[in-house]
Design a protein around this motif. Structure first.
Motif, PDB file in Angstrom:
ATOM      1  N   LEU A 137     -11.099  11.217   9.949  1.00  0.00           N
ATOM      2  CA  LEU A 137     -11.402  11.134   8.574  1.00  0.00           C
ATOM      3  C   LEU A 137     -12.906  11.727   8.344  1.00  0.00           C
ATOM      4  N   GLN A 138     -12.835  12.563   7.313  1.00  0.00           N
ATOM      5  CA  GLN A 138     -14.274  13.264   6.808  1.00  0.00           C
ATOM      6  C   GLN A 138     -14.497  12.802   5.607  1.00  0.00           C
ATOM      7  N   GLY A 139     -13.689  12.446   4.535  1.00  0.00           N
ATOM      8  CA  GLY A 139     -13.797  12.058   3.158  1.00  0.00           C
ATOM      9  C   GLY A 139     -12.686  12.036   2.304  1.00  0.00           C
ATOM     10  N   LEU A 140     -12.895  11.871   1.180  1.00  0.00           N
ATOM     11  CA  LEU A 140     -11.568  11.980   0.289  1.00  0.00           C
ATOM     12  C   LEU A 140     -11.884  12.810  -0.857  1.00  0.00           C
ATOM     13  N   ALA A 197      -6.371  12.170  -2.201  1.00  0.00           N
ATOM     14  CA  ALA A 197      -5.802  12.813  -0.889  1.00  0.00           C
ATOM     15  C   ALA A 197      -7.243  12.329   0.058  1.00  0.00           C
ATOM     16  N   LEU A 198      -7.011  12.217   1.323  1.00  0.00           N
ATOM     17  CA  LEU A 198      -8.037  11.830   2.464  1.00  0.00           C
ATOM     18  C   LEU A 198      -8.063  13.169   3.285  1.00  0.00           C
ATOM     19  N   VAL A 199      -9.341  13.547   3.389  1.00  0.00           N
ATOM     20  CA  VAL A 199      -9.703  14.831   4.151  1.00  0.00           C
ATOM     21  C   VAL A 199     -10.090  14.508   5.675  1.00  0.00           C
ATOM     22  N   ILE A 200      -9.247  15.349   6.585  1.00  0.00           N
ATOM     23  CA  ILE A 200      -9.567  15.034   7.838  1.00  0.00           C
ATOM     24  C   ILE A 200      -9.975  16.520   8.503  1.00  0.00           C
ATOM     25  N   ASP A 201     -10.673  16.334   9.783  1.00  0.00           N
ATOM     26  CA  ASP A 201     -11.060  17.629  10.238  1.00  0.00           C
ATOM     27  C   ASP A 201      -9.877  18.017  11.480  1.00  0.00           C
ATOM     28  N   GLU A 202     -10.238  19.184  12.343  1.00  0.00           N
ATOM     29  CA  GLU A 202      -9.274  19.451  13.103  1.00  0.00           C
ATOM     30  C   GLU A 202      -8.743  18.679  14.288  1.00  0.00           C
ATOM     31  N   TYR A 203      -9.715  17.495  14.569  1.00  0.00           N
ATOM     32  CA  TYR A 203      -9.341  16.396  15.454  1.00  0.00           C
ATOM     33  C   TYR A 203      -8.735  15.117  14.786  1.00  0.00           C
ATOM     34  N   ALA A 225       0.763  -1.148  -0.038  1.00  0.00           N
ATOM     35  CA  ALA A 225      -0.183   0.056  -0.183  1.00  0.00           C
ATOM     36  C   ALA A 225       0.963   1.214   0.020  1.00  0.00           C
ATOM     37  N   MET A 226       0.503   2.448  -0.682  1.00  0.00           N
ATOM     38  CA  MET A 226       1.052   3.607  -0.487  1.00  0.00           C
ATOM     39  C   MET A 226       0.767   4.373   0.702  1.00  0.00           C
ATOM     40  N   GLU A 227       1.711   5.177   0.909  1.00  0.00           N
ATOM     41  CA  GLU A 227       1.461   6.099   1.818  1.00  0.00           C
ATOM     42  C   GLU A 227       0.222   6.787   1.995  1.00  0.00           C
ATOM     43  N   PRO A 228      -0.557   6.873   2.842  1.00  0.00           N
ATOM     44  CA  PRO A 228      -1.728   7.899   2.730  1.00  0.00           C
ATOM     45  C   PRO A 228      -1.422   9.535   2.684  1.00  0.00           C
ATOM     46  N   TYR A 229      -2.245  10.046   2.088  1.00  0.00           N
ATOM     47  CA  TYR A 229      -1.988  11.623   1.807  1.00  0.00           C
ATOM     48  C   TYR A 229      -3.148  12.295   2.220  1.00  0.00           C
ATOM     49  N   PHE A 230      -2.768  13.092   3.614  1.00  0.00           N
ATOM     50  CA  PHE A 230      -3.917  13.628   4.329  1.00  0.00           C
ATOM     51  C   PHE A 230      -3.888  15.337   4.248  1.00  0.00           C
ATOM     52  N   VAL A 231      -5.128  15.709   3.978  1.00  0.00           N
ATOM     53  CA  VAL A 231      -5.372  17.213   3.869  1.00  0.00           C
ATOM     54  C   VAL A 231      -6.323  17.849   4.814  1.00  0.00           C
TER      55      VAL A 231
END
Length: 419
Positions: free
Chosen positions: A311-314, A302-308, A275-281
């Motif tokens: 995971l919120q979406g991609l 890219a995987l979308v995350i909130d301030e905490y 697996a590739m390393e996940p890319y978070f924004v």
């Protein structure tokens, strides 16, 4: 008397010149003039130089126009006063000069300037540059007095920025051309989409976490291969124990290469290593920033995350491009779902359809500042979680809740109200 009449006629011609110049030089498009300037048009270059300082230009035009109008009126008053004794001459001079100035020195040249704005502007640009230089000392004094007077009333215009940004002006011009039938809706949507990338956050275009296809790293390798083969996606996030704990992204091409190298034996593959390393924004990243990041990092996913850190979406590069060119469907994509036009001109919409997609599809202007989806807009404006059958009216539309599942509005009917 003949000399006086000729002088008045000449002054009216100068007044017409100043009036037409004001209209043409303020109405002409600087963008069009710059394009002509780059093509070597010297007259267009004169227009560009003149309009770089509009305050000085307008000051010179008004100074010249008032000067010739007042002088013409004074000569006319003197002429008619000598012909008609008493106050009758002044009254006749006032009436005659009002008609002459209005018809021949104002309305006629300004109408001509509006009809042929660019040609008129390029014709008067050279003599106006000379007059602006001549009047420069006087207009500088006038500007100083005007700014000082306005400053005494609390209005500082010495360093005033434009009320509208360049993007706002462009979007306004695009909408105007579309409303006047000079631009197709598809072209308008593409240009507006490109201009609005800075105004949209990735959370507004991302695929929500509940719709993300994911795999647990603890699954048997064969089951993971079967799910990847059955999927319409080429990249699937892998999580460990908790869906919020994404540890990698499995790419179908990498899996295919690994299967080929291991003689189609899934159990011999280390999925964690593959697996590739996940890319978070962060969810507050603008779409323009994300597009720049995708290009800089050579990433499409890219995987979308909130301030905490949850995971919120991609979001994918395709999602970003679709904000510009509209929906991009390949052979594995299902047609856009969730919007059904009805015979009575109403529209039935799934609650999770985004406001931006609906606006683009129906050419509506529902606001998307406070909510991303249509259901979110109704909940925000209604200040409650509505029940099926409830109706709301706002922004020129009536919203009827058709279906609700637990606390989620799943279907609405939207009817444009008559203005």
């Amino acid at each position: 008397m003949t000399t006086t009449i000729l002088l008045i006629g000449g002054l009216l011609c100068l007044s017409a010149f100043f009036s037409g110049s004001e209209t043409a030089l303020t109405a002409t498009s600087r963008a069009r003039m710059r394009a002509l300037e780059k093509m070597g048009n010297r007259r267009a270059s004169d227009v560009v130089k003149l309009t770089e300082n509009r305050e000085r230009l307008i000051g010179a035009i008004l100074l010249g126009n008032n000067l010739v109008n007042i002088l013409a009126s004074a000569l006319a008053t003197s002429l008619f006063a000598s012909l008609f004794p008493g106050g009758m001459g002044v009254a006749i001079a006032t009436a005659v000069m009002t008609i002459l100035v209005l018809v021949f020195a104002e309305v006629t040249p300004k109408t001509a300037a509006i009809a042929r704005t660019d040609d008129f502007a390029m014709t008067v640009a050279f003599p106006m540059r000379f007059l602006v230089r001549v009047f420069a000392p006087v207009t500088a004094i006038v500007q100083f007095i005007v700014r000082g007077t306005l400053r005494s009333f609390g209005l500082d215009v010495s360093d005033q920025d434009s009320v509208l940004s360049a993007h706002d002006e462009l979007k306004g011009a695009i909408d105007l051309h579309h409303e006047e039938g000079q631009m197709e809706k598809e072209a308008r949507d593409i240009i507006r989409g490109a201009l609005e990338l800075d105004d949209i956050d990735v959370e507004e275009i991302m695929i929500h976490r509940k719709n993300i296809e994911m795999m647990d790293i603890a699954m048997p390798n064969r089951a993971m291969v079967e799910q990847m083969l059955a999927s319409v996606h080429t990249r699937i996030p892998l999580f460990e124990e908790d869906p919020d704990n994404v540890i990698g992204v499995l790419h179908a091409k990498d899996l295919l290469r690994a299967l080929w190298a291991n003689e189609n034996e899934p159990d011999r593959i280390d999925m964690r290593e593959l697996a590739m390393e996940p890319y978070f924004v962060p969810e507050t990243t603008s779409v323009q920033e994300q597009l720049d990041a995708f290009k800089a990092n050579q990433q499409h996913f890219a995987l979308v995350i909130d301030e905490y850190g949850s995971l919120q979406g991609l979001v994918t590069l395709e999602d970003v491009l679709e904000e510009i060119v509209g929906e991009i469907e390949d052979e594995y994509d299902a047609p856009v779902q969730g919007v059904w036009k009805q015979p009575d001109d109403s529209v039935v919409v799934a609650g999770d359809v985004t406001i931006r997609d609906l606006n683009r599809m129906m050419d509506w202007r529902l606001p998307d500042e406070e909510a991303v989806t249509i259901a979110g807009l109704v909940i925000h404006e209604g200040r409650c979680i509505p029940d099926a059958g409830q109706m709301f009216s706002f922004f020129g539309y009536r919203f009827e809740v058709l279906k609700k599942r637990r606390n989620q509005v799943t279907s609405l009917r939207i009817v444009p109200l008559e203005s």
